[in-house]
Design a protein around this motif. Structure first.
Motif, PDB file in Angstrom:
ATOM      1  N   GLY A   1     -19.078  -9.891  31.807  1.00  0.00           N
ATOM      2  CA  GLY A   1     -20.507  -9.645  31.973  1.00  0.00           C
ATOM      3  C   GLY A   1     -21.142  -9.072  30.712  1.00  0.00           C
ATOM      4  O   GLY A   1     -22.292  -9.372  30.382  1.00  0.00           O
ATOM      5  N   ILE A   2     -20.401  -8.239  30.000  1.00  0.00           N
ATOM      6  CA  ILE A   2     -20.895  -7.681  28.737  1.00  0.00           C
ATOM      7  C   ILE A   2     -21.077  -8.795  27.709  1.00  0.00           C
ATOM      8  O   ILE A   2     -22.082  -8.844  26.991  1.00  0.00           O
ATOM      9  N   CYS A   3     -20.122  -9.708  27.665  1.00  0.00           N
ATOM     10  CA  CYS A   3     -20.230 -10.842  26.741  1.00  0.00           C
ATOM     11  C   CYS A   3     -21.387 -11.761  27.126  1.00  0.00           C
ATOM     12  O   CYS A   3     -22.045 -12.337  26.254  1.00  0.00           O
ATOM     13  N   ILE A   4     -21.641 -11.901  28.424  1.00  0.00           N
ATOM     14  CA  ILE A   4     -22.760 -12.730  28.866  1.00  0.00           C
ATOM     15  C   ILE A   4     -24.073 -12.184  28.312  1.00  0.00           C
ATOM     16  O   ILE A   4     -24.921 -12.935  27.818  1.00  0.00           O
ATOM     17  N   SER A   5     -24.248 -10.865  28.366  1.00  0.00           N
ATOM     18  CA  SER A   5     -25.473 -10.273  27.832  1.00  0.00           C
ATOM     19  C   SER A   5     -25.580 -10.506  26.331  1.00  0.00           C
ATOM     20  O   SER A   5     -26.653 -10.823  25.812  1.00  0.00           O
ATOM     21  N   MET A   6     -24.464 -10.371  25.630  1.00  0.00           N
ATOM     22  CA  MET A   6     -24.465 -10.552  24.179  1.00  0.00           C
ATOM     23  C   MET A   6     -24.777 -11.991  23.784  1.00  0.00           C
ATOM     24  O   MET A   6     -25.459 -12.238  22.785  1.00  0.00           O
ATOM     25  N   LEU A   7     -24.293 -12.947  24.566  1.00  0.00           N
ATOM     26  CA  LEU A   7     -24.430 -14.361  24.201  1.00  0.00           C
ATOM     27  C   LEU A   7     -25.687 -15.019  24.758  1.00  0.00           C
ATOM     28  O   LEU A   7     -26.104 -16.066  24.276  1.00  0.00           O
TER      29      LEU A   7
END
Length: 245
Positions: free
Chosen positions: A116-122
């Motif tokens: 989920g953290i990577c989703i926000s970043m990408l």
């Protein structure tokens, strides 16, 4: 206004009225322009941002119009000037190197919460939107994410004990209802978790109940502390999207 605006907006109006308008002007019936200008100056000196002060004055206008319609007070148009200076803030973002460190950590410790953290970043999704993301919103075949809801904890004005409640609703604005293309990198992260999920479940919990932003934000802070990364707010992740390559 309760029936005319989103629950989040209504809760904000109530908080602004209770914290700023009522303590300073709650005893006043007729409010001249110079008194409003003095009120604005007091709010500015207290450290409030220009945008927040504008919101407070908007609430004050609504209260006065409501009283005017019922014959409780006179209505006067105010030409209010807003000071500048409190809005100039630099938004901390993760460096490209720090972003890579997070991605490496997620690859080594795969979980939907970490993804989920990577989703926000990408993708630039807000924390409430990530918390509100369901597996059915993710079209892996076409490499798309459909942003359709957000999760918020809101102050409940009519709760006698002043408690708040978690609300799942529409995203922040009409334009926030959007379709976002996702990269092969993100697809590769999601695929191992996809086969064992119910499409109606929320991504971060893999259950019918979502996690709330506060809880997920604390999880994020623990992750960056564990990896000795700069204490960048979760909101800074969505502004780091252009920095990652």
């Amino acid at each position: 206004k309760k029936m005319q605006v989103k629950p989040a907006s209504y809760a904000t109006y109530v908080v602004l009225a209770e914290c700023h308008v009522i303590p300073d002007l709650g005893h006043v019936y007729d409010i001249p322009e110079d008194r409003v200008q003095q009120f604005v100056a007091t709010l500015h000196d207290s450290g409030l941002s220009r945008s927040t002060i504008r919101q407070v004055v908007q609430v004050l206008r609504m209260i006065v119009r409501y009283g005017y319609k019922r014959g409780w007070t006179e209505y006067t148009h105010w030409d209010v000037s807003y000071m500048v200076g409190n809005d100039i803030k630099s938004l901390a973002m993760l460096s490209v190197n720090d972003q890579r460190r997070i991605f490496n950590y997620v690859r080594q410790h795969p979980s939907v919460k970490n993804i989920g953290i990577c989703i926000s970043m990408l993708t630039g999704m807000r924390i409430g939107e990530v918390c509100g993301l369901k597996w059915s919103d993710i079209d892996i075949g076409n490499r798309l994410i459909y942003v359709q809801r957000t999760v918020q904890r809101l102050y409940s004005p009519y709760d006698s004990q002043g408690r708040s409640k978690v609300i799942v609703g529409r995203p922040k604005t009409r334009k926030s209802l959007r379709v976002i293309p996702i990269s092969d990198l993100l697809v590769d992260m999601l695929l191992p978790f996809r086969p064992c999920t119910n499409g109606g479940n929320y991504l971060l919990t893999n259950s019918p109940k979502p996690t709330e932003p506060y809880t997920y934000r604390q999880y994020y802070y623990r992750l960056i502390k564990r990896n000795h990364l700069p204490c960048v707010k979760f909101h800074g992740l969505r502004h780091s999207i252009c920095c990652f390559s």
